[in-house]
Write a protein that holds these residues in place. Structure first.
Motif, PDB file in Angstrom:
ATOM      1  N   ALA A   1      87.901 -36.305  93.461  1.00 16.18           N
ATOM      2  CA  ALA A   1      88.487 -37.406  94.236  1.00 16.18           C
ATOM      3  C   ALA A   1      89.966 -37.551  93.896  1.00 16.18           C
ATOM      4  CB  ALA A   1      87.743 -38.698  93.944  1.00 16.18           C
ATOM      5  N   GLY A   2      90.815 -37.553  94.921  1.00 15.81           N
ATOM      6  CA  GLY A   2      92.245 -37.707  94.706  1.00 15.81           C
ATOM      7  C   GLY A   2      92.984 -36.432  94.366  1.00 15.81           C
ATOM      8  N   VAL A   3      92.286 -35.316  94.289  1.00 14.72           N
ATOM      9  CA  VAL A   3      92.929 -34.038  93.965  1.00 14.72           C
ATOM     10  C   VAL A   3      93.623 -33.485  95.206  1.00 14.72           C
ATOM     11  CG1 VAL A   3      92.460 -31.617  93.365  1.00 14.72           C
ATOM     12  CG2 VAL A   3      91.394 -33.468  92.059  1.00 14.72           C
ATOM     13  N   ASP A   4      94.840 -33.010  95.048  1.00 13.81           N
ATOM     14  CA  ASP A   4      95.612 -32.460  96.165  1.00 13.81           C
ATOM     15  C   ASP A   4      95.388 -30.961  96.364  1.00 13.81           C
ATOM     16  OD1 ASP A   4      97.083 -34.886  96.893  1.00 13.81           O
ATOM     17  OD2 ASP A   4      98.045 -34.651  94.938  1.00 13.81           O
ATOM     18  N   ALA A   5      95.032 -30.253  95.292  1.00 16.45           N
ATOM     19  CA  ALA A   5      94.797 -28.812  95.402  1.00 16.45           C
ATOM     20  C   ALA A   5      93.885 -28.362  94.278  1.00 16.45           C
ATOM     21  CB  ALA A   5      96.104 -28.033  95.346  1.00 16.45           C
ATOM     22  N   VAL A   6      92.961 -27.473  94.608  1.00 13.51           N
ATOM     23  CA  VAL A   6      92.118 -26.819  93.607  1.00 13.51           C
ATOM     24  C   VAL A   6      92.580 -25.379  93.478  1.00 13.51           C
ATOM     25  CG1 VAL A   6      89.803 -25.981  93.069  1.00 13.51           C
ATOM     26  CG2 VAL A   6      90.108 -28.293  93.964  1.00 13.51           C
ATOM     27  N   LEU A   7      92.857 -24.953  92.255  1.00 15.21           N
ATOM     28  CA  LEU A   7      93.245 -23.569  91.980  1.00 15.21           C
ATOM     29  C   LEU A   7      92.078 -22.887  91.288  1.00 15.21           C
ATOM     30  CD1 LEU A   7      95.892 -25.545  91.505  1.00 15.21           C
ATOM     31  CD2 LEU A   7      96.992 -23.377  91.018  1.00 15.21           C
ATOM     32  N   ASP A   8      91.512 -21.892  91.929  1.00 17.49           N
ATOM     33  CA  ASP A   8      90.334 -21.211  91.383  1.00 17.49           C
ATOM     34  C   ASP A   8      90.749 -19.902  90.739  1.00 17.49           C
ATOM     35  OD1 ASP A   8      87.896 -20.190  90.724  1.00 17.49           O
ATOM     36  OD2 ASP A   8      87.249 -19.801  92.789  1.00 17.49           O
ATOM     37  N   VAL A   9      90.761 -19.904  89.404  1.00 16.63           N
ATOM     38  CA  VAL A   9      91.044 -18.689  88.646  1.00 16.63           C
ATOM     39  C   VAL A   9      89.875 -18.364  87.715  1.00 16.63           C
ATOM     40  CG1 VAL A   9      93.550 -18.883  88.772  1.00 16.63           C
ATOM     41  CG2 VAL A   9      92.333 -20.051  86.927  1.00 16.63           C
ATOM     42  N   ALA A  10      88.702 -18.897  88.036  1.00 21.82           N
ATOM     43  CA  ALA A  10      87.510 -18.625  87.229  1.00 21.82           C
ATOM     44  C   ALA A  10      87.130 -17.148  87.348  1.00 21.82           C
ATOM     45  CB  ALA A  10      86.350 -19.497  87.693  1.00 21.82           C
ATOM     46  N   SER A  11      86.609 -16.592  86.275  1.00 26.73           N
ATOM     47  CA  SER A  11      86.230 -15.183  86.292  1.00 26.73           C
ATOM     48  C   SER A  11      85.044 -14.953  85.377  1.00 26.73           C
ATOM     49  CB  SER A  11      87.409 -14.304  85.863  1.00 26.73           C
ATOM     50  OG  SER A  11      87.137 -12.940  86.096  1.00 26.73           O
ATOM     51  N   VAL A  12      84.524 -13.726  85.417  1.00 29.99           N
ATOM     52  CA  VAL A  12      83.376 -13.356  84.610  1.00 29.99           C
ATOM     53  C   VAL A  12      83.601 -11.942  84.093  1.00 29.99           C
ATOM     54  CG1 VAL A  12      82.112 -12.469  86.617  1.00 29.99           C
ATOM     55  CG2 VAL A  12      80.851 -13.153  84.577  1.00 29.99           C
ATOM     56  N   MET A  13      83.196 -11.684  82.851  1.00 26.08           N
ATOM     57  CA  MET A  13      83.353 -10.359  82.254  1.00 26.08           C
ATOM     58  C   MET A  13      82.107  -9.535  82.559  1.00 26.08           C
ATOM     59  SD  MET A  13      86.322 -10.354  80.823  1.00 26.08           S
ATOM     60  CE  MET A  13      86.254  -8.975  79.695  1.00 26.08           C
ATOM     61  N   THR A  14      82.173  -8.702  83.573  1.00 29.90           N
ATOM     62  CA  THR A  14      81.043  -7.844  83.936  1.00 29.90           C
ATOM     63  C   THR A  14      81.533  -6.683  84.781  1.00 29.90           C
ATOM     64  OG1 THR A  14      78.858  -7.773  84.984  1.00 29.90           O
ATOM     65  CG2 THR A  14      80.519  -9.139  86.048  1.00 29.90           C
ATOM     66  N   GLN A  15      80.818  -5.578  84.719  1.00 26.61           N
ATOM     67  CA  GLN A  15      81.052  -4.466  85.632  1.00 26.61           C
ATOM     68  C   GLN A  15      79.866  -4.288  86.570  1.00 26.61           C
ATOM     69  OE1 GLN A  15      83.880  -2.832  86.176  1.00 26.61           O
ATOM     70  NE2 GLN A  15      84.772  -4.225  84.675  1.00 26.61           N
ATOM     71  N   SER A  16      78.936  -5.226  86.533  1.00 26.05           N
ATOM     72  CA  SER A  16      77.769  -5.201  87.406  1.00 26.05           C
ATOM     73  C   SER A  16      78.101  -5.880  88.730  1.00 26.05           C
ATOM     74  CB  SER A  16      76.600  -5.923  86.730  1.00 26.05           C
ATOM     75  OG  SER A  16      75.596  -6.269  87.682  1.00 26.05           O
ATOM     76  N   ALA A  17      77.936  -5.164  89.818  1.00 25.04           N
ATOM     77  CA  ALA A  17      78.199  -5.746  91.140  1.00 25.04           C
ATOM     78  C   ALA A  17      77.288  -6.947  91.378  1.00 25.04           C
ATOM     79  CB  ALA A  17      77.999  -4.695  92.227  1.00 25.04           C
ATOM     80  N   GLU A  18      76.037  -6.827  90.992  1.00 20.20           N
ATOM     81  CA  GLU A  18      75.085  -7.915  91.210  1.00 20.20           C
ATOM     82  C   GLU A  18      75.505  -9.176  90.458  1.00 20.20           C
ATOM     83  OE1 GLU A  18      70.302  -8.900  90.571  1.00 20.20           O
ATOM     84  OE2 GLU A  18      71.093  -6.892  90.156  1.00 20.20           O
ATOM     85  N   SER A  19      75.876  -9.016  89.194  1.00 19.56           N
ATOM     86  CA  SER A  19      76.281 -10.166  88.393  1.00 19.56           C
ATOM     87  C   SER A  19      77.573 -10.773  88.919  1.00 19.56           C
ATOM     88  CB  SER A  19      76.457  -9.755  86.933  1.00 19.56           C
ATOM     89  OG  SER A  19      75.240  -9.323  86.376  1.00 19.56           O
ATOM     90  N   SER A  20      78.504  -9.919  89.322  1.00 18.98           N
ATOM     91  CA  SER A  20      79.783 -10.407  89.835  1.00 18.98           C
ATOM     92  C   SER A  20      79.599 -11.175  91.135  1.00 18.98           C
ATOM     93  CB  SER A  20      80.743  -9.235  90.052  1.00 18.98           C
ATOM     94  OG  SER A  20      81.996  -9.691  90.512  1.00 18.98           O
ATOM     95  N   VAL A  21      78.817 -10.627  92.051  1.00 20.38           N
ATOM     96  CA  VAL A  21      78.568 -11.304  93.326  1.00 20.38           C
ATOM     97  C   VAL A  21      77.879 -12.638  93.089  1.00 20.38           C
ATOM     98  CG1 VAL A  21      77.187 -11.213  95.448  1.00 20.38           C
ATOM     99  CG2 VAL A  21      78.544  -9.227  94.749  1.00 20.38           C
ATOM    100  N   ARG A  22      76.891 -12.650  92.196  1.00 21.21           N
ATOM    101  CA  ARG A  22      76.171 -13.886  91.911  1.00 21.21           C
ATOM    102  C   ARG A  22      77.132 -14.958  91.370  1.00 21.21           C
ATOM    103  NH1 ARG A  22      72.253 -11.750  89.482  1.00 21.21           N
ATOM    104  NH2 ARG A  22      73.092 -11.808  87.375  1.00 21.21           N
ATOM    105  N   PHE A  23      78.017 -14.569  90.470  1.00 20.90           N
ATOM    106  CA  PHE A  23      78.953 -15.517  89.879  1.00 20.90           C
ATOM    107  C   PHE A  23      79.925 -16.064  90.918  1.00 20.90           C
ATOM    108  CE2 PHE A  23      83.110 -16.437  88.053  1.00 20.90           C
ATOM    109  CZ  PHE A  23      82.797 -17.338  87.049  1.00 20.90           C
ATOM    110  N   PHE A  24      80.614 -15.170  91.615  1.00 22.79           N
ATOM    111  CA  PHE A  24      81.659 -15.630  92.534  1.00 22.79           C
ATOM    112  C   PHE A  24      81.082 -16.342  93.759  1.00 22.79           C
ATOM    113  CE2 PHE A  24      84.164 -12.449  90.160  1.00 22.79           C
ATOM    114  CZ  PHE A  24      85.231 -13.259  89.812  1.00 22.79           C
ATOM    115  N   ARG A  25      79.902 -15.949  94.181  1.00 29.19           N
ATOM    116  CA  ARG A  25      79.267 -16.666  95.291  1.00 29.19           C
ATOM    117  C   ARG A  25      78.944 -18.109  94.867  1.00 29.19           C
ATOM    118  NH1 ARG A  25      77.042 -14.790  99.731  1.00 29.19           N
ATOM    119  NH2 ARG A  25      76.712 -12.685  98.899  1.00 29.19           N
ATOM    120  N   ALA A  26      78.382 -18.249  93.676  1.00 28.21           N
ATOM    121  CA  ALA A  26      78.000 -19.579  93.211  1.00 28.21           C
ATOM    122  C   ALA A  26      79.223 -20.466  92.996  1.00 28.21           C
ATOM    123  CB  ALA A  26      77.191 -19.471  91.918  1.00 28.21           C
ATOM    124  N   VAL A  27      80.198 -19.963  92.269  1.00 28.64           N
ATOM    125  CA  VAL A  27      81.379 -20.766  91.951  1.00 28.64           C
ATOM    126  C   VAL A  27      82.128 -21.170  93.216  1.00 28.64           C
ATOM    127  CG1 VAL A  27      83.652 -20.730  90.852  1.00 28.64           C
ATOM    128  CG2 VAL A  27      81.662 -19.821  89.630  1.00 28.64           C
TER     129      VAL A  27
END
Length: 251
Positions: free
Chosen positions: A47-73
């Protein structure tokens, strides 16, 4: 400004730069009671935020794990932003991810697609690997005195410069995909890992390892380096390595 992943490699710089420029900053992280993957803790946080900057990441080389993380976040962030009326979503992706949509980069492709068709006006910046990538590889791919490094052409960029660009973009109007940001030179990853190891006082041997498959080929042929039209940073990898060495000597 709210920063998702504000305690990470680039996130901590984003938080610092934004505060230095006079912005009130909210860090969205587990330490602040926010679970980006599970979507808990967001509630009325934005509430009241003007901009969200998404720089969240995950340490993985698994496509499945990466997709699951970035889709959820990404899904949880965009839904919370829509509920709170946040007018601007700024996302960080990787140069060449769409040309090498395998392993970790598969998740970045999904993230980009969700942002582009999502309910919140957006800006997306693609950047090359950070200088710190060499440090991460040295720590991850080691067995005893041996440290493997992928055969890779990299165009490392300073995390600080990426943060400065992201904050500047967040201060402006949503702009869609903006020019890529890359470092000033193309280097071999094995040389980068060796340079880091020397500067950090780490012993052992660094062995070049050609990765198999399409992703390995993309690492080697420069797919993940910048093309024409990209903006180039100014801080070199050698300057970053020199700072690592000074910090070690100063301890």
């Amino acid at each position: 400004m709210a920063v998702a992943g504000g305690t990470g490699t680039v996130g901590r710089h984003v938080v610092e730069v934004a505060r230095d420029r006079g912005h009130e900053v909210l860090v969205l992280s587990r330490s602040a009671g926010v679970d980006l993957v599970g979507g808990t803790g967001l509630g009325s946080t934005l509430a009241g935020v003007d901009a969200v900057l998404d720089v969240a990441s995950v340490m993985t080389q698994s496509a499945e794990s990466s997709v699951r993380f970035f889709r959820a976040v990404t899904t949880h962030l965009l839904a919370a932003e829509e509920r709170a009326g946040v007018p601007h979503h700024v996302a960080l992706s990787v140069v060449g991810a769409d040309r090498a949509p395998w392993g970790y980069y598969a998740g970045k492709v999904v993230q980009e697609e969700l942002v582009a068709r999502g309910p919140v006006a957006w800006t997306l910046l693609r950047a090359t690997q950070f200088h710190e990538f060499a440090q991460q590889l040295h720590g991850q791919l080691g067995i005893g005195p041996l440290h493997a490094a992928p055969v890779m052409r990299s165009q490392p960029v300073a995390a600080r410069e990426v943060a400065e660009r992201l904050v500047a973009l967040a201060e402006g109007a949503p702009a869609g995909r903006v020019p890529d940001l890359a470092g000033p030179e193309v280097l071999r990853m094995t040389d980068m890992v060796r340079s880091y190891a020397r500067a950090a006082g780490r012993g052992g041997f660094v062995l070049p390892v050609p990765l198999p498959g399409k992703l390995g080929r993309a690492f080697r042929d420069g797919t993940l380096t910048a093309g024409p039209g990209a903006d180039l940073g100014v801080r070199t990898f050698a300057q970053w390595v020199a700072e690592v060495s000074r910090e070690r000597v100063g301890r």
